[in-house]
Design an enzyme around this catalytic site. Sequence first.
Site, PDB file in Angstrom:
ATOM      1  N   LYS A 165      61.415 -26.633 -13.526  1.00 46.20           N
ATOM      2  CA  LYS A 165      60.008 -26.252 -13.335  1.00 46.20           C
ATOM      3  C   LYS A 165      59.128 -27.477 -13.558  1.00 46.20           C
ATOM      4  O   LYS A 165      59.367 -28.257 -14.487  1.00 46.20           O
ATOM      5  CB  LYS A 165      59.656 -25.144 -14.331  1.00 46.20           C
ATOM      6  CG  LYS A 165      58.271 -24.538 -14.154  1.00 46.20           C
ATOM      7  CD  LYS A 165      58.024 -23.431 -15.178  1.00 46.20           C
ATOM      8  CE  LYS A 165      56.685 -22.747 -14.985  1.00 46.20           C
ATOM      9  NZ  LYS A 165      56.447 -21.692 -15.994  1.00 46.20           N
ATOM     10  N   SER A 203      56.530 -15.652 -18.169  1.00 42.22           N
ATOM     11  CA  SER A 203      56.663 -16.528 -17.003  1.00 42.22           C
ATOM     12  C   SER A 203      58.087 -16.854 -16.577  1.00 42.22           C
ATOM     13  O   SER A 203      58.297 -17.415 -15.504  1.00 42.22           O
ATOM     14  CB  SER A 203      55.914 -17.838 -17.250  1.00 42.22           C
ATOM     15  OG  SER A 203      54.544 -17.653 -17.007  1.00 42.22           O
ATOM     16  N   SER A 236      54.796 -17.447 -14.059  1.00 41.73           N
ATOM     17  CA  SER A 236      54.476 -18.688 -13.371  1.00 41.73           C
ATOM     18  C   SER A 236      55.696 -19.472 -12.897  1.00 41.73           C
ATOM     19  O   SER A 236      55.565 -20.338 -12.035  1.00 41.73           O
ATOM     20  CB  SER A 236      53.660 -19.589 -14.301  1.00 41.73           C
ATOM     21  OG  SER A 236      54.446 -19.973 -15.418  1.00 41.73           O
TER      22      SER A 236
END
Lengths: 491, 488
Positions: free
Chosen positions: B79, B178, B154
């Site tokens: 990420k 997330s 996210s």
Amino acid sequence: MGYRPTIGLEIHVELSTASKMFCGCPNHFGDPPNSNVCPVCLGMPGVLPTMNRQAYEYAVLMGLALNCRIATFTKWDRKGYYYPDLPKNYQISQYDLPLSSNGYIDLLVNGQTKRIGITRAHLEEDAGKNVHDLPGCTGVDLNRAGVPLLEIVSEPDMNSVPEVMAYARSMRQLVRYLNISQANMQQGHMRFEPNISLWVFDDAEPDGGHYTPIVEVKNLNSFRSLERTVAFEIDRQAGQWQADPDGYRMDKMSKQNRGWDDVREVTVYQRHKEEADEYRYFPEPDLLPVEIDDAWLGRIKAQLPELPIARYARFRKEFGLDEKLTTLLTSERGTADYFEAVVQAGASPHRAANLIQSQGLRLANERGTDVAGLGISAERLAGLCKLADEDKVSATTAAGIFQAMLESDDPPEKIAQDRNLMQVSDTSALEAIVAEVLSENGKAVADYKSGGKKAKKARSFILGQVMQRSKGQANPKVAGELIDRKVLGQT
Amino acid sequence: MELHCLSIHQLAAELAKGQVSSCQATEHLFERIERHDPVIHGYLELQQDAAIAQADRIDKRRNDGETLGPLAGVPLAIKDNICVSHGRTTCASKILGNFQSPYDAHVIEALNAADAVILGKTNLDEFAMGASTENSGFGLTRNPWNPETVPGGSSGGSAAVVAADLAYAALGSDTGGSIRQPAAFCSVVGLKPTYGRVSRYGLVAFGSSLDQIGPIAKTVPDAALLLAAIASHDRRDSTSAELEVGDYLAEIERPVKPLRIGVASEYFGPGLDKEIAQAVRRALDLYESLGAEIVELSMPLNKYALAVYYIVATAEASSNLARYDGVRYGYRDRDSKDHIDMYSASRAHGFGAEVKRRIMLGTYTLSAGYYDAYYLKALKVRTLIKQDFDKAFEQVDCIAGPVTPTPPFKLGEKIDDPLTLYLSDVYTVMANLTGLPAISIPCGFSSAGLPIGLQLTTKAFSEELLLRIARMFEQATDYHQRKPKLQS
Ligand SMILES: [Zn+2]
């Protein structure tokens, strides 16, 4: 009607730890801009702070020296404000749980003891510096960002310029005694922020009175500017109050910030503080609270040296030294330690004190070091003191030998002998010289013997001749006694 | 089975046998990424040269008979709010559009030590603020199961690339769900470890007291393998736990017996999609059939969790994001007349709308006069919620429930309605407020064919137990084996 200045002082002291408060960068002044930096103190994305335990212990040590209550549980808080020299745009500090609070320091002002309350002392990180001398832009040097900073806040207990100065100087002396800061003013290790107002009172109404609006002056970094600022503000506020006795009062005007103009030697209005500054304090989630247990606190307490004021009192009592000499000897821990070591090694306190004062401090100052740094061990200096104490060398000669010891590792006795500086107190050696002088100066002997007007002068003349013939090595006291015996037949 | 469909465990076995090389697997994934990622847009940046060079190094070392790390030659995705010293670290924000981290995050050092291969950086909601990956400053990510729906967020990019077999696994970060919510939306396994289990050093902070890095994987054992590689004490993170890391794989196949699973009736109130409620109930029935005892719990404080979360997270974020000011790195507005102006303009242009909204919320709650009413009160309720969970774990080994109130929603459906979007986090924020470990595992599909996740939570630092409980369900079902049909 009259007024009394009411002054509180905030002092920021940079601690002399090896590394910064929350990262491993060197805590070192004077390096090229942005050379002592890493992702943490640059406020890079994703970095986290880790607490420097040494800094925490230094701060606790200071808290103990200031007779503070040491908190067993403290935490860190973020103080938010935007400024280019503050990389994260928040400063890690301590807000509602400072590591020490409710202390005091005793000062000696004009021979009187004055106690100043300490509100709190807490740790935080220093900011960097904006550099304005670049063409067309402002630079930011972050070498100082993250250096451990101790903020010491006093109660408004000071009432005069001398008290403020005694307080500020005592703080510098104290941190140097504790060896937690070099407190080098030129390098910005100490910064002052006085809060000044006047208490206006009426003798006829003992319960009445009011304050003039508090003025805060930030970022003073020399004793001189502190002294001038406080003196100036007292006068300025007194003038304001005299001009407008009903309007110039704290309950009618808010606190204001002023800055010190070093060139014009005046304070300059900056802004009014209508309300508390908005720093959006909240607990720092990246650091754990600090809990001090008895064992840890005990280890820190064990490092606490005898503090200046106690040492001063002890030197006066134990060694019978006068105020001036004691103040000099206790001003720095190194000097006091050295002095005591010399006494411990057998010197008489007065002799050691006088030699350290007249020679040691002067020579150390010339060489930019301290007395211990001159390279004369306490034992050697004690040896010199003993020579003087036993009248083997005169006081003047001792001073010369002190200087000679800087260049030579020989024991003082050997230096004195090699340079023929030993006093002749041995009567058999002196007797011959005295006999010679007496036989050659019949008139003077006669004058002396006569006991008339000329006797005193004649004796001085004879003694002078003896000293001259001994090349100054005769012990004048012994030689004088010998002359008296020979001429007057006294025993 | 095709090469890209393998789990890490399967790939590792093939690599060990010499059936396939790491280079082949890595190159194969890059080809697949080239074909499918233009639609999905899970990746923000690919590090093809570095990845293939690393794969090649690992292959050579393997041929030389060297002992290799537990993730040797396995291509993974990261990420883009995790700092990697190679390439850019943008947090999907224009303010860090060209930012290159000078250092590797702790988890990256750990993956390097485990001999993993890093394919590239995945998309996210800007600074991890969002639940759909629509808030990215560099374009949205599509759900591989239906490109008209969101992948969640996210960590939407990480979940999408794992679901689409464009990486064998990925790292995500979880501040309020997330990792787990996009894992549920993409039918993969997402684990948020206990707060303090994985070092946050190098994770760009959003909510410092809530953030935790964790794995997104195809199977529970893969998640365990990845967690084992990244979990450890790290002295650079003061909040990282000085506890030994358990052996997450040793007993992962052994069912937990006896097993008491708690279910809070509050989780099944209004607002929960019917099909999700049914899927979760069916999952509980399955656990019961495997010998578990289902215990009804009442956790009334849960209804405050979302409010508490949004106060704590935004307050911390407003402070954490203060450093993006254009002074030292990142986007700087060049036309400003002074530094105050530069701050405003750089931040106004550099941050997206959702980030600015949260900074404003957080700044407000920390302001003098509001702090006590909001932040301080939120901290107190947070403590009470923790106590609620502590009490629950006196009765049960595990708490089960839904991950999300709805299945994946349509792109653009909630983007203009932040409050509704915030409700997506209603079941996940508790684990962040309490610091507890929680996992999302595939537990079914809606009638529209969209994934549904099951959330399991256990006591702090009991990831071993949590993974075993999750594995029991995985072994008894085949949801995790189903694959989306990709468009290209
Ligand atoms: Zn540093």
